[in-house]
Design a protein around this motif. Structure first.
Motif, PDB file in Angstrom:
ATOM      1  N   LYS A   2       0.828  -1.192   0.000  1.00  0.00           N
ATOM      2  CA  LYS A   2       0.000   0.000   0.000  1.00  0.00           C
ATOM      3  C   LYS A   2       0.870   1.254   0.000  1.00  0.00           C
ATOM      4  N   PRO A   3       0.464   2.255  -0.779  1.00  0.00           N
ATOM      5  CA  PRO A   3       1.177   3.532  -0.711  1.00  0.00           C
ATOM      6  C   PRO A   3       0.915   4.214   0.623  1.00  0.00           C
ATOM      7  N   ILE A   4       1.775   5.162   0.951  1.00  0.00           N
ATOM      8  CA  ILE A   4       1.680   5.894   2.216  1.00  0.00           C
ATOM      9  C   ILE A   4       1.678   7.382   1.924  1.00  0.00           C
ATOM     10  N   VAL A   5       0.771   8.093   2.570  1.00  0.00           N
ATOM     11  CA  VAL A   5       0.703   9.553   2.462  1.00  0.00           C
ATOM     12  C   VAL A   5       1.031  10.144   3.827  1.00  0.00           C
ATOM     13  N   LEU A   6       2.034  11.015   3.884  1.00  0.00           N
ATOM     14  CA  LEU A   6       2.454  11.673   5.121  1.00  0.00           C
ATOM     15  C   LEU A   6       2.022  13.132   5.081  1.00  0.00           C
ATOM     16  N   VAL A   7       1.243  13.545   6.074  1.00  0.00           N
ATOM     17  CA  VAL A   7       0.658  14.891   6.084  1.00  0.00           C
ATOM     18  C   VAL A   7       1.282  15.698   7.224  1.00  0.00           C
ATOM     19  N   GLY A  95     -13.904   9.689   3.027  1.00  0.00           N
ATOM     20  CA  GLY A  95     -13.866   8.422   2.310  1.00  0.00           C
ATOM     21  C   GLY A  95     -12.529   8.056   1.714  1.00  0.00           C
ATOM     22  N   TYR A  96     -11.489   8.786   2.064  1.00  0.00           N
ATOM     23  CA  TYR A  96     -10.157   8.507   1.529  1.00  0.00           C
ATOM     24  C   TYR A  96      -9.349   7.681   2.527  1.00  0.00           C
ATOM     25  N   GLY A  97      -8.444   6.850   1.986  1.00  0.00           N
ATOM     26  CA  GLY A  97      -7.529   6.102   2.824  1.00  0.00           C
ATOM     27  C   GLY A  97      -8.049   4.737   3.232  1.00  0.00           C
ATOM     28  N   ALA A  98      -7.113   3.784   3.324  1.00  0.00           N
ATOM     29  CA  ALA A  98      -7.440   2.439   3.795  1.00  0.00           C
ATOM     30  C   ALA A  98      -7.368   2.358   5.313  1.00  0.00           C
ATOM     31  N   ALA A  99      -6.565   3.231   5.912  1.00  0.00           N
ATOM     32  CA  ALA A  99      -6.444   3.359   7.368  1.00  0.00           C
ATOM     33  C   ALA A  99      -5.710   4.668   7.631  1.00  0.00           C
ATOM     34  N   GLY A 100      -5.863   5.187   8.837  1.00  0.00           N
ATOM     35  CA  GLY A 100      -5.231   6.453   9.164  1.00  0.00           C
ATOM     36  C   GLY A 100      -4.573   6.431  10.526  1.00  0.00           C
ATOM     37  N   VAL A 101      -3.512   7.229  10.658  1.00  0.00           N
ATOM     38  CA  VAL A 101      -2.822   7.402  11.935  1.00  0.00           C
ATOM     39  C   VAL A 101      -2.673   8.899  12.177  1.00  0.00           C
ATOM     40  N   LYS A 244      14.562  10.860  18.992  1.00  0.00           N
ATOM     41  CA  LYS A 244      15.281   9.591  19.051  1.00  0.00           C
ATOM     42  C   LYS A 244      14.320   8.459  19.405  1.00  0.00           C
ATOM     43  N   GLY A 245      14.369   7.382  18.638  1.00  0.00           N
ATOM     44  CA  GLY A 245      13.462   6.269  18.839  1.00  0.00           C
ATOM     45  C   GLY A 245      12.252   6.303  17.929  1.00  0.00           C
ATOM     46  N   TRP A 246      12.208   7.287  17.021  1.00  0.00           N
ATOM     47  CA  TRP A 246      11.049   7.428  16.124  1.00  0.00           C
ATOM     48  C   TRP A 246      10.832   6.188  15.257  1.00  0.00           C
ATOM     49  N   GLU A 247      11.902   5.433  14.978  1.00  0.00           N
ATOM     50  CA  GLU A 247      11.763   4.257  14.111  1.00  0.00           C
ATOM     51  C   GLU A 247      10.773   3.241  14.692  1.00  0.00           C
ATOM     52  N   GLU A 248      10.823   3.042  16.004  1.00  0.00           N
ATOM     53  CA  GLU A 248       9.895   2.101  16.645  1.00  0.00           C
ATOM     54  C   GLU A 248       8.453   2.546  16.442  1.00  0.00           C
ATOM     55  N   ILE A 249       8.214   3.843  16.585  1.00  0.00           N
ATOM     56  CA  ILE A 249       6.858   4.366  16.431  1.00  0.00           C
ATOM     57  C   ILE A 249       6.419   4.290  14.973  1.00  0.00           C
ATOM     58  N   ALA A 250       7.331   4.588  14.067  1.00  0.00           N
ATOM     59  CA  ALA A 250       7.010   4.505  12.638  1.00  0.00           C
ATOM     60  C   ALA A 250       6.624   3.083  12.256  1.00  0.00           C
ATOM     61  N   ASP A 251       7.362   2.118  12.762  1.00  0.00           N
ATOM     62  CA  ASP A 251       7.063   0.716  12.446  1.00  0.00           C
ATOM     63  C   ASP A 251       5.746   0.279  13.072  1.00  0.00           C
ATOM     64  N   ALA A 253       3.166   2.216  13.829  1.00  0.00           N
ATOM     65  CA  ALA A 253       2.072   2.884  13.126  1.00  0.00           C
ATOM     66  C   ALA A 253       1.758   2.187  11.814  1.00  0.00           C
ATOM     67  N   LEU A 254       2.791   1.848  11.067  1.00  0.00           N
ATOM     68  CA  LEU A 254       2.585   1.183   9.781  1.00  0.00           C
ATOM     69  C   LEU A 254       2.013  -0.215   9.973  1.00  0.00           C
ATOM     70  N   ASP A 255       2.544  -0.959  10.927  1.00  0.00           N
ATOM     71  CA  ASP A 255       2.042  -2.313  11.175  1.00  0.00           C
ATOM     72  C   ASP A 255       0.576  -2.282  11.579  1.00  0.00           C
ATOM     73  N   TRP A 256       0.218  -1.349  12.468  1.00  0.00           N
ATOM     74  CA  TRP A 256      -1.184  -1.224  12.891  1.00  0.00           C
ATOM     75  C   TRP A 256      -2.078  -0.906  11.694  1.00  0.00           C
ATOM     76  N   ALA A 257      -1.634   0.054  10.881  1.00  0.00           N
ATOM     77  CA  ALA A 257      -2.440   0.482   9.736  1.00  0.00           C
ATOM     78  C   ALA A 257      -2.624  -0.643   8.725  1.00  0.00           C
ATOM     79  N   LEU A 258      -1.561  -1.401   8.475  1.00  0.00           N
ATOM     80  CA  LEU A 258      -1.672  -2.499   7.508  1.00  0.00           C
ATOM     81  C   LEU A 258      -2.551  -3.626   8.040  1.00  0.00           C
TER      82      LEU A 258
END
Length: 262
Positions: A2-7, A95-101, A244-251, A253-258
């Motif tokens: 899935k593509p990702i849109v960062l706002v 109505g946009y998006g498959a999931a949102g964070v 620092k540690g943002w990678e854990e949160i990024a992963d 967020a993406l895992d939850w959304a998928l």
């Protein structure tokens, strides 16, 4: 994939997503981080000519984001930070998006919780009604309090110089007045929309400008028969995507959304 849109939110540009964009692209995702109308230029240009910022409106921002999403090959994961969190909620409601964070999200219409730290953080704009017609920047000290209160002084200054731009005073004033004006305002969403995609709120426990209490209240407003969850990360400030540690949160967020994507 899935593509990702960062706002992005206010006082920053799409540049604030640079680490997340590269991180998700390395995983094989198509990632876009659209700027608001006119924000296609760099931070330095916007600081030199804030008239571009003053001219933007919430409907114009949403229209541009929707056009970017329509051009994608399939419904994306939408991840928004700060004001971008509110825009993510609006996009999902439309109505946009498959999931949102929504991370450290600004509130949508109807959320009336206003912590003192939020008042102090936004005071540079809200101290004068005249700021409704201009864009207002933050001093380094104001940035430190609102965005990077858990960062070292050196980190805070470096991020200020790389990311900071003025914010649209009219939109910020509008969000404050939205709860006191009749009819639906720019940040209204239908909290009973059963067709809305799943939505996760992420809070940083030390966020001054959009504290967890704002996120919890926003979550509680949703009465729809859809997934709406909230997770709080201890020790994180408002500029969570750069801490620092943002990678854990990024992963996460993406895992939850998928896992919850429509």
């Amino acid at each position: 994939m899935k593509p990702i849109v960062l706002v992005h939110g206010f006082w920053v540009t799409p540049r604030s997503w640079e680490n997340w964009k590269a991180h998700y692209e390395a995983k094989g995702h198509q990632v876009i981080a659209p700027g608001y109308p006119g924000f296609e230029v760099e931070v330095e240009a916007l600081n030199a000519n804030p008239d571009i910022i003053t001219a933007v409106t919430v409907p114009a921002i949403i229209e541009k984001l929707e056009a970017e999403i329509k051009a994608l090959p399939e419904a994306p994961i939408i991840i928004g930070h700060s004001a971008g969190g509110a825009f993510t909620q609006i996009l999902l409601d439309h109505g946009y998006g498959a999931a949102g964070v929504a991370m450290n999200s600004a509130p949508t219409e109807g959320v009336r919780v206003v912590p003192l730290s939020q008042v102090k953080s936004t005071f540079p704009v809200l101290k004068s009604p005249g700021n409704r017609h201009r864009s207002v920047g933050l001093t380094l000290d104001e940035w430190k309090y609102a965005f990077t209160n858990t960062f070292s002084d050196e980190e805070s200054k470096a991020l200020y110089e790389r990311y900071h731009i003025p914010a649209n005073g009219g939109i910020l004033w509008g969000s404050v007045l939205a709860n006191f004006q009749p009819g639906h305002q720019d940040t209204w969403v239908d909290y009973h929309n059963d067709n809305r995609a799943p939505l996760l709120f992420i809070s940083g426990s030390e966020d001054h400008i959009m504290p967890p209490s704002v996120q919890r209240s926003n979550v509680q407003h949703y009465k729809s028969n859809t997934i709406t969850e909230h997770v709080e990360y201890e020790g994180y400030a408002h500029l969570l995507p750069a801490q620092k540690g943002w990678e854990e949160i990024a992963d996460f967020a993406l895992d939850w959304a998928l896992r919850h994507a429509r």
